[in-house]
Scaffold this active site. Structure first.
Site, PDB file in Angstrom:
ATOM      1  CG  ASP A   1      -0.202  -0.052   2.546  1.00 55.10           C
ATOM      2  OD1 ASP A   1       0.948  -0.552   2.588  1.00 55.10           O
ATOM      3  OD2 ASP A   1      -0.754   0.410   3.563  1.00 55.10           O
TER       4      ASP A   1
ATOM      5  CD  GLU B   1       4.250   0.779   6.936  1.00 54.04           C
ATOM      6  OE1 GLU B   1       4.971   1.191   7.869  1.00 54.04           O
ATOM      7  OE2 GLU B   1       3.864   1.526   6.016  1.00 54.04           O
TER       8      GLU B   1
END
Length: 441
Positions: A102, A166
């Site tokens: 991400d 994350e």
């Protein structure tokens, strides 16, 4: 394989064409893996698909090679990927973890180039995620691909763990936290775990803890032309914060160990936000709130969350008990109105704290990372930051020997016009092959 030099020769160097071709596909998905719920929920499986396209042909799943590939989903379209190259010695293992799929958000109108497509300017590879962290996803994919292609006879099992979620933890149970909870990473405790999500090609050996706080000051609302009849909470908050900060820096001064870890700053306690209920410019408000954070280092080595919170609460309690002694501002500034039996008062509250990390400087993982860095980059200078990396701390608490490094650029981390350098990523690849070869001895 006869020697560590043989390992490095077999794995060779990072192939620019292959790396940039994969990175181009990943950056092309960056728009869809921005992580800012509830508006932007990433679909990390869009990244997983490209990594699988590279690695499945060399896997046991297809019969095309030795890689053991496991795609683990806890939420739809939000997968993690565990890739293993088996070694010959049971229990001998090393891992590369933390390459997250991400990214933080990007506003194309504020960039000088399209953040959602890879552009190449000489050594610069430009786009959202090149430094943090799709560049590392591509880098470690290329490493595992080379292992699958060349099939070196290694004693150590090499594991890569590509993770979801994350950049934002508001939706729990998606990424590495869930993998750890389910025991899917337990065997990685038997060897060094290298978290690949920092920058600047040097070992990052420490991070900061963070305690968010709110200091509320309550006074007495009144017309600003009659200030002697008011208790001004803005003045109370400013003077109280000054006193609290003075006491904090006396009680938590710089420590000699900070130099060992290479922190740029000592522990800090400071304001970052200010709010009040509103009102006219000619009105002294009844209350206001200052918010901020404590960033403290070498957590649980020098002192803990509990130590810091207890001290801050003691400061506030003492100021409340002796509020007449607090410095004021001007001849009618006061925090007590005896005729009305009114006293200004302070309260402090805390949001969820996160502890920092101090890596084990005596571990084998740390020593091989330093040696590899010096060998490839030409020098080694470990550093620490007061930013927080809570996922690393959670791994450390679970018993993993975590060391951290990264090969993007700190100057472009989470920034507009993000880029990395191919030359840095190439050096990162060589650091990885040196780490693998050293751990064969």
């Amino acid at each position: 394989m006869g020697s560590s030099s043989d390992v490095k020769a077999t794995l060779g160097d990072l192939e620019r064409e292959s790396f940039t071709a994969l990175l181009s596909k990943l950056i092309g998905e960056a728009r869809y893996v921005q992580n800012n719920p509830p508006d932007l929920i990433p679909q990390e499986d869009r990244i997983v698909r490209h990594v699988l396209d590279s690695l499945l042909p060399l896997s046991t799943s297809t019969g095309g090679g030795p890689l053991v590939v496991s795609h683990v989903n806890y939420h739809p379209n939000r997968g993690n990927l565990i890739v293993e190259y088996p070694g010959t010695v049971p229990g001998k293992i090393l891992s590369f973890v933390g390459m997250h799929m991400d990214v933080v958000t990007a506003d194309p109108s504020a960039w000088e180039f399209d953040p959602f497509s890879l552009s190449i300017d000489g050594d610069k590879l430009r786009g959202r995620g090149t430094t943090d962290c799709l560049g590392h996803v591509a880098l470690v994919t290329e490493l595992m691909k080379r292992l699958g292609e060349t099939k070196p006879n290694l004693k150590s099992t090499v594991v890569a763990v590509f993770i979801a979620s994350e950049e934002n933890s508001s939706i729990p149970g998606v990424g590495v936290d869930a993998l750890v909870k389910d025991g899917l990473l337990n065997k990685l405790k038997d060897g060094p775990l290298f978290w690949i999500d920092t920058a600047d090609k040097q070992p990052c050996i420490g991070t900061g803890g963070m305690i968010p706080w709110k200091l509320k000051a309550t006074g007495k609302l009144f017309h600003s032309g009659l200030a002697h009849k008011a208790i001004n909470p803005l003045e109370l908050a400013m003077e109280a914060l000054k006193e609290i900060q003075t006491r904090f820096y006396n009680d938590f001064p710089p420590h000699a160990k900070e130099q060992v870890y290479g922190y740029a700053t000592p522990s800090t306690m400071k304001p970052t936000q200010w709010s009040y209920p509103g009102g006219g410019i000619n009105q002294i408000p009844a209350e206001c709130t200052i918010s901020g954070d404590v960033r403290w280092i070498l957590t649980d080595i020098l002192y803990s969350v509990t130590d810091v919170v207890k001290k801050l609460q003691e400061y506030v309690d003492d100021i409340n008990a002796n509020i007449e002694k607090l410095d004021s501002r001007g001849p009618v500034s006061k925090y007590v109105l005896p005729d009305e039996n009114l006293r200004g008062r302070l309260s402090i509250s805390f949001d969820e704290a996160s502890s920092g990390v101090a890596c084990d400087l005596n571990s084998r993982g740390y020593h091989v990372l330093c040696k590899a860095t010096e060998e490839v980059v030409g020098h080694v200078k470990p550093y620490s930051i007061t930013g927080t990396l809570p996922l690393i701390r959670e791994l450390q608490d679970e018993g993993f020997d975590v060391q951290t490094s990264g090969y993007g650029l700190m100057a472009t981390y989470h920034a507009k016009n993000e880029y990395c350098l191919f030359s840095d990523m190439s050096q990162g690849y060589r650091v990885f092959t040196s780490v693998i070869s050293q751990l064969e001895d």
